[in-house]
Design an enzyme around this catalytic site. Structure first.
Site, PDB file in Angstrom:
ATOM      1  N   SER A 174     -33.604 -13.625 -39.189  1.00 19.43           N
ATOM      2  CA  SER A 174     -32.230 -13.568 -39.287  1.00 19.43           C
ATOM      3  C   SER A 174     -31.777 -12.815 -37.843  1.00 19.43           C
ATOM      4  CB  SER A 174     -31.890 -12.438 -40.226  1.00 19.43           C
ATOM      5  OG  SER A 174     -32.269 -11.222 -40.112  1.00 19.43           O
TER       6      SER A 174
ATOM      7  N   HIS B 235     -31.440 -18.011 -44.393  1.00 16.74           N
ATOM      8  CA  HIS B 235     -31.133 -18.611 -43.047  1.00 16.74           C
ATOM      9  C   HIS B 235     -31.619 -19.787 -42.807  1.00 16.74           C
ATOM     10  CE1 HIS B 235     -28.784 -14.643 -41.779  1.00 16.74           C
ATOM     11  NE2 HIS B 235     -29.813 -14.155 -42.439  1.00 16.74           N
TER      12      HIS B 235
ATOM     13  N   LYS C  88     -24.018 -17.682 -47.482  1.00 19.82           N
ATOM     14  CA  LYS C  88     -24.293 -18.092 -45.838  1.00 19.82           C
ATOM     15  C   LYS C  88     -23.636 -19.507 -45.953  1.00 19.82           C
ATOM     16  CE  LYS C  88     -27.304 -14.476 -44.554  1.00 19.82           C
ATOM     17  NZ  LYS C  88     -27.147 -13.931 -45.666  1.00 19.82           N
TER      18      LYS C  88
END
Length: 393
Positions: free
Chosen positions: A180, A208, A239
């Site tokens: 990240s 991610h 996300k």
């Protein structure tokens, strides 16, 4: 006495330039936001990688779910909160992640805690990358199992530790898929070889990675062509999937066990139908039109990396939309971020303990929703602010 102690600690945090404060924002769209005073900013600090938080299909699905099923779930899924939306999303997630089953948690952070705390037992040993997310670190801590930390993405170091560390129970290898803060990708091919050689359970946090890498956007396994080789894949709905919550995908027997033994899942009120429906709608868009979103995201990531390098900034090379602009000192980093805020650009300044001492940086993130003109202008402003700071040093 408590307030005195806390005040002293806060003063020390401020003296070190490490104080954190909450910034309130009103997002106008995926790339622009207003603060409380009405100032508009270009946002380069969001994890909204596909830019789908404001997609009409996603908003419509969220509204319809709230209208049909109510604003909240009213309880844990094992009591009264087992909505259709949760099970429907889990089936889609399992297919998308090429797994037998999936289970939704309230946050990505809670997923890591729930999985590690739920699975680890006395005698087990966890081998964890030194740059893993805080939720992995905390999950290992509360499990009370021995945790052995290997050097970041250093497979020789991991192999050495696997060979030398005595293990009475089960070996677990835990890593981020996309890290990240650095934006680099785990060496999954070697991790798979090591997990097979040492009969370890491999857990990859793809928070991610989903919507970012892999030809279909499904993450690290797809990126390397290693579908079905990861025992457990952990992810987030907050996300690229533009909602909130987390999930774990893997073999059905493991998921069934977590339903019965993972306390963070058992004792948490379930996510709202609106949040679940929004994530499901986003996932459908990614599944049906991967290149529409991924292609633009990859183009934007490459463009901004090149533009920032041309401005003379030191960035960590990579292919993901996480672009670290290395500064070094925490105080200078926060001055840099403050200067950009003054210029109308929101970028996150990252300091210890999130990153090691001496490695403070700006964490610039790109989305598929950013336009080329926005990115070109942002790079010029970032370069200009940096040169201005250098001139005053």
């Amino acid at each position: 006495m408590l307030e005195t102690r806390l005040q002293e600690e806060l003063q020390q945090i401020r003296r070190q330039g490490l104080e954190r404060k909450i910034t309130d924002l009103h997002f106008l769209d995926p790339t622009q936001a207003l603060d409380r005073e009405g100032k508009k900013y270009l946002v380069l600090s969001s994890n909204n990688y596909l830019g789908l938080t404001h997609a009409q299909e996603v908003i419509a699905a969220s509204r319809q779910a709230a209208a049909s099923f109510g604003a909240g779930s009213t309880g844990s899924r094992l009591t009264t909160g087992g909505t259709f939306a949760a099970s429907d999303l889990e089936k889609r997630l399992a297919r998308f992640k090429h797994s037998e089953s999936a289970l939704v948690f309230n946050t990505g952070y809670m997923t890591n805690l729930g999985v590690l705390y739920g699975l680890l037992r006395a005698g087990d040993v966890v081998f964890s990358d030194e740059l893993n997310h805080a939720s992995i670190i905390d999950g290992c801590r509360i499990s009370r199992c021995k945790t052995v930390v290997y050097k970041h993405n250093d497979m020789a170091d991991l192999q050495r530790l696997l060979e030398s560390e005595p293990v009475a129970g089960q070996r677990f290898i835990v890593t981020d898929g996309v890290f990240s803060m650095d934006g680099d990708i785990a060496d999954l091919p070697t991790l798979v070889k090591l997990k097979e050689r040492f009969d370890a359970c491999l857990i990859v946090d793809d928070a991610h990675g989903v919507g970012v890498i892999g030809s279909d956007g499904s993450g690290t396994a797809a990126h390397y062509g290693l579908l079905g080789k990861i025992d457990l894949q952990i992810g987030t709905l907050s996300k690229a999937l533009a909602s909130e919550g987390g999930y774990v995908a893997g073999k059905k027997i493991i998921i069934d066990y977590l339903i019965n033994r993972s306390r963070p899942f058992i004792f948490s009120t379930a996510l709202s139908p609106a949040a679940l429906a929004a994530a499901d709608a986003t996932l459908q868009l990614l599944e049906t039109q991967p290149q529409k979103y991924l292609g633009v995201l990859w183009e934007n990531s490459g463009l901004l990396r090149r533009l920032l390098s041309e401005e003379g900034l030191q960035i960590i090379n990579g292919v993901t939309p996480i672009i670290p602009v290395m500064v070094g000192e925490a105080e200078l980093t926060m001055k840099f971020a403050a200067g950009l805020r003054e210029a109308g650009i929101l970028v996150a300044g990252i300091r210890p303990p999130t990153v090691p001492q001496g490695e403070s940086r700006l964490r610039v993130t790109v989305t598929a929703a950013h336009s080329e003109s926005q990115l070109r202008q942002a790079a010029k402003v970032i370069g200009s602010v940096w040169r201005g700071l250098q001139g005053r040093c």
